[in-house]
Structures are given as C-alpha cells and as structure tokens.
Design a protein around this motif. Sequence first.
Motif, PDB file in Angstrom:
ATOM      1  N   ASN A 104       0.902  -1.143   0.000  1.00  0.00           N
ATOM      2  CA  ASN A 104       0.000   0.000   0.000  1.00  0.00           C
ATOM      3  C   ASN A 104       0.943   1.196   0.000  1.00  0.00           C
ATOM      4  O   ASN A 104       1.562   1.505   1.025  1.00  0.00           O
ATOM      5  N   PRO A 105       1.152   1.846  -1.158  1.00  0.00           N
ATOM      6  CA  PRO A 105       2.276   2.767  -1.325  1.00  0.00           C
ATOM      7  C   PRO A 105       2.209   3.978  -0.399  1.00  0.00           C
ATOM      8  O   PRO A 105       1.140   4.280   0.159  1.00  0.00           O
ATOM      9  N   PRO A 106       3.342   4.675  -0.214  1.00  0.00           N
ATOM     10  CA  PRO A 106       3.364   5.829   0.682  1.00  0.00           C
ATOM     11  C   PRO A 106       2.233   6.810   0.386  1.00  0.00           C
ATOM     12  O   PRO A 106       2.062   7.257  -0.754  1.00  0.00           O
ATOM     13  N   THR A 180      -1.935   9.788  -2.258  1.00  0.00           N
ATOM     14  CA  THR A 180      -0.852   8.865  -2.572  1.00  0.00           C
ATOM     15  C   THR A 180       0.285   9.676  -3.191  1.00  0.00           C
ATOM     16  O   THR A 180       0.096  10.347  -4.204  1.00  0.00           O
ATOM     17  N   VAL A 181       1.452   9.624  -2.566  1.00  0.00           N
ATOM     18  CA  VAL A 181       2.533  10.556  -2.888  1.00  0.00           C
ATOM     19  C   VAL A 181       2.911  10.501  -4.360  1.00  0.00           C
ATOM     20  O   VAL A 181       2.941  11.537  -5.046  1.00  0.00           O
ATOM     21  N   ALA A 182       3.200   9.311  -4.885  1.00  0.00           N
ATOM     22  CA  ALA A 182       3.657   9.206  -6.274  1.00  0.00           C
ATOM     23  C   ALA A 182       2.591   9.688  -7.248  1.00  0.00           C
ATOM     24  O   ALA A 182       2.886  10.451  -8.181  1.00  0.00           O
ATOM     25  N   GLY A 187       1.400  12.467 -11.151  1.00  0.00           N
ATOM     26  CA  GLY A 187       0.200  12.262 -11.951  1.00  0.00           C
ATOM     27  C   GLY A 187      -0.820  13.368 -11.831  1.00  0.00           C
ATOM     28  O   GLY A 187      -1.991  13.165 -12.155  1.00  0.00           O
ATOM     29  N   SER A 188      -0.403  14.544 -11.362  1.00  0.00           N
ATOM     30  CA  SER A 188      -1.348  15.656 -11.223  1.00  0.00           C
ATOM     31  C   SER A 188      -1.860  16.101 -12.585  1.00  0.00           C
ATOM     32  O   SER A 188      -1.208  15.887 -13.609  1.00  0.00           O
ATOM     33  N   LYS A 189      -3.030  16.721 -12.591  1.00  0.00           N
ATOM     34  CA  LYS A 189      -3.642  17.206 -13.836  1.00  0.00           C
ATOM     35  C   LYS A 189      -4.012  18.673 -13.652  1.00  0.00           C
ATOM     36  O   LYS A 189      -4.912  18.968 -12.874  1.00  0.00           O
ATOM     37  N   PRO A 190      -3.353  19.609 -14.354  1.00  0.00           N
ATOM     38  CA  PRO A 190      -2.196  19.377 -15.243  1.00  0.00           C
ATOM     39  C   PRO A 190      -0.946  19.006 -14.439  1.00  0.00           C
ATOM     40  O   PRO A 190      -0.927  19.136 -13.213  1.00  0.00           O
TER      41      PRO A 190
END
Length: 215
Positions: A104-106, A180-182, A187-190
Amino acid sequence: MASRILLSGLLALFFTAALASDPSPLQDFCVADTNSQVLLNGLACKDPKMVDANDFSSSGLHIAGNTSNSVGSNVTPMTAAQIPGLNSLGISLVRIDYAPGGINPPHTHPRATEILTVLEGSLEVGFVTSTPQNRLITKVLQKGDVFVFPIGLIHYQRNFGNGSAIAIAALSSQNPGVITVANTVFGSKPHIPSDILVKAFQVDNNVINYIKSKF
C-alpha cells in the motif's frame, strides 16, 4: 498586556485542537441523503422518519479485493459514501488486501488518524515524521498485531510474508481522504512543471518524464 497575549495564544491552541477532527454530531444521527443537492461540510441529512437499519449497515467486507494491479494491493472502503449512517459520526473503516510482495504505497490521510490490525499474513508498516527529522518509524506486524499511523503523516504497508495478507483499518473521519505521494506528485492534472520536480528530486529531466509516463 502580556497576560492577554498569553490568553489569546492559549485560546487559539485550544480551538485549533478542537477543530482538528470531524465536528461532533448535534443529534442522534444524520444519515446521509445521497440525493440532496445541498453542498456543505459533510453530507445533508435524511429525514429521520425515513431512516431504517439498512442506512447503518453494509456488506461485502468478507470478499477479497482484486490485487492484480501495479502495486499489488486493494483498499475496500466503508465510509459515509458506503454507509450513509456514518455521516457526522467521525469514523470509517477499510479492508486492505495484499498480494505476495504487494504494497500500500506511501500515502497520507489529511483528515484522519489510522489504526490498523493484521487479520492474515505479515506486514511491514511504517510512517515518516515531519521535517526536519524525517524519521522513519517502522515495524513488522504479525496476525493480530495493531499499529497506529498519526494524522497527516506519510505511511505505507508492505506484505512481508510469502502468501496473501489482509488488514482492517479504522480511521477517525467519515471521509479521511487519501493522498498517494507518487500519484499526486507525478500524476497531477495538469502536471507539475518538470523543472520544479527536477530541482526537488535532484535528478535530470529524462528521469522525471519517465516517472510521469507511469502515472
């Protein structure tokens, strides 16, 4: 004058602490009216005369989540969105399934402290304290062990055994949120401009663009 400043400071600390979690309910319950168009901090209340036991119940938490994904885990939530009767009660629940080697990622919950217990398998868990210490506090949990992740701190879990693992976690908000950090950073938009991430992570632009392509 000094005493007034001290009193003002103490009152500010008191009210900050008082508002650090979901507001307390002002009635027996406030079952969420999922059809309401009213926008407020939480969900609008259903007419109490129309409430029944189904509003306080849900099912399916015994069913394993699908862990066939890039991180090898699945979170099944039970928040006010799934159980309308949780609205205004300041608590929620999740089931987490882990494939062998799954994580379960950071991530962080901006509105909740989390308390997790292992139902099956073995988990490595950990959280990182805030800057400047950035101290990693970690432990390997076995079946029946419990661990707490303080509100707002980045934390993770990893399946530490050879088989599948299952955990149940309670959270101190009806809608704890998850960052979720990564996913958030890359992966932000934009997208966050690459030159900012290059400086922040101290890597070259090709690395940043490669990671962004994964999200």
